[in-house]
Design an enzyme around this catalytic site. Sequence first.
Site, PDB file in Angstrom:
ATOM      1  N   ASP A  54     -14.820  61.330 -30.617  1.00 24.09           N
ATOM      2  CA  ASP A  54     -15.130  60.942 -29.228  1.00 24.09           C
ATOM      3  C   ASP A  54     -16.412  61.610 -28.719  1.00 24.09           C
ATOM      4  O   ASP A  54     -16.408  62.270 -27.673  1.00 24.09           O
ATOM      5  CB  ASP A  54     -13.968  61.293 -28.296  1.00 24.09           C
ATOM      6  CG  ASP A  54     -12.627  60.831 -28.821  1.00 24.09           C
ATOM      7  OD1 ASP A  54     -12.560  59.690 -29.315  1.00 24.09           O
ATOM      8  OD2 ASP A  54     -11.649  61.584 -28.746  1.00 24.09           O
ATOM      9  N   GLU A 219     -10.447  51.619 -23.821  1.00 21.66           N
ATOM     10  CA  GLU A 219     -10.426  53.035 -23.469  1.00 21.66           C
ATOM     11  C   GLU A 219     -11.837  53.600 -23.541  1.00 21.66           C
ATOM     12  O   GLU A 219     -12.811  52.872 -23.729  1.00 21.66           O
ATOM     13  CB  GLU A 219      -9.508  53.799 -24.430  1.00 21.66           C
ATOM     14  CG  GLU A 219      -9.913  53.663 -25.895  1.00 21.66           C
ATOM     15  CD  GLU A 219      -8.963  54.356 -26.852  1.00 21.66           C
ATOM     16  OE1 GLU A 219      -8.068  55.077 -26.385  1.00 21.66           O
ATOM     17  OE2 GLU A 219      -9.118  54.184 -28.071  1.00 21.66           O
TER      18      GLU A 219
END
Length: 545
Positions: A54, A219
């Site tokens: 991420d 997301e």
Amino acid sequence: MGILIINGCSSVDKKNSAGIYPENKTEYYVSEVWKSDQGDGTFINPILHADYSDPDVIRVGDDYYMTVSSFNCAPGLPILHSKDLVNWTIINYAINKIVPEYVFDVPQHSKGVWAPVIRYHKNEFYIYWGDPDFGVYMVKTKNPAGLWEAPVLVMEGKGIIDPCPLWDGENTYLIHAWAGSRAGINSVLTINQMNSEGTKVIDEGKHVFDGHEKHHTLEGPKLYKKDGYYYVFAPAGGVATGWQLVLRSKNIYGPYEEKVVLEQGSTAINGPHQGAWITTPNGDSWFFHFQDKEVYGRVLFLEPLSWEKDWPVIGKDLDGNGIGEPVLKEKKPNVGKQYPIQTPQENDDFNNGKYGIQWQWYGNPSIKWSAQIPGTDYLRLFCMSKKELPNLWDAPNLLLQKLPAENFTTTTKVKLNIEWETAGKTAGLLMMGQSYAYAGISFEEGSFWVKQVVCTDAIAGAKEKVIAKKKLQKNEVFLRMEVKSPDANCLFSFSEDGKNFQPIGESFKAQKDLWISAKMGIFSISEANVRMGSYADFDWFKVSK
């Protein structure tokens, strides 16, 4: 086009904040086992073949800063620095302990620090992240290599994840996603307003995009503003099988147009998932994302990005369907000059009794676990009791680092010092995951032994099994682990003189943890219900081909 730091109070708490590690700073460390920079003006992907999940990146002047998810490992929120987007080094962590501390003093696998974002606003660096069980936190500093302020809970709640702020004139916004496991919904993006300081959400928020019909598991949103458009870069479709979506609107609350801009397509790069848009000083655009490589973790890719009709084009459209695909080799970004090749740190001589910046504990660190005495040239780890634990799965005092490549060898030298002739003490070289294995030195039956131990299904509370053991002449041993692709197969060996290594035990197929890769490292442990005391001195730790 301008710099993308657009947007992207508390006090300094030295116990919870992390600071730079001057004793362990390594100039231009270059890995033997993986380097992206090819030395000819090109780079290969992944730029970091390690579990940098991420990623988010900003540029401030001529410097680039990255942070990534750290989940339950501490210190958390690693800060990496680069001058050219290809060569990176670890310079700091933003938090020393994960909050709430009492929760994360025990490893909370898959929990903790999820999907952070780093931004620069009014001469301060901000990092926001979502903890799926507690809400959105923020830390800030004026110097990313120095002390960061204590975390502030910006938005309390369960399932609120993947936050990203945007300072937009007089308004301050926070976009986020939802974790279905806690919130009961997912695939929806929501925008809240914050106070001008970015320390507190001040409304209930508004949903701005629903991905249920075409973009399930939406997301990781990153919110930017460019040429009058608000852009949301967000992955969908799942970590290992998804795609990169971009939304745009003239109004921050929508309605948003949508376009898939990056997918696996004809390549072998599954995912491509969750990342960051960045510009160089000359206005060129690039995009970071990760690829999920299972046991090796979420490895980091850098893609060229161009703009056509106010939409980003990421990677290269190799199959002609109008959607970009990841590249394996590309010309390096033009940043105006050449910089030395460097990679994140791996080796450690444990100078001055301290461990290097590449290491993390399995839970919040305790001063009781290691000596770290100035003037020593080894790392002393105390044999801490396992207490009621059936294995090492929930032991917080494991000192671990990321796997640096698909194929590598790691070697360490350890001396086990026994007090009061107490049995049940072990120190060793570990490959940690849901199942794990290690080569270790132990004291049993009045003698020192080297042994290979495997714990299959440690996550379920299984007991360790000794696969092989051999008697040693003294309390010092060299331990080695060779890791081979494609499945991170581990072969252990040992030596009493550092030259002649003998295999021990059987091969072990490494397994990942929850949401993170398998991790390698060292430990010093004591069985329960034996007398306290004893310690292990690790002389060095080296990674080689």
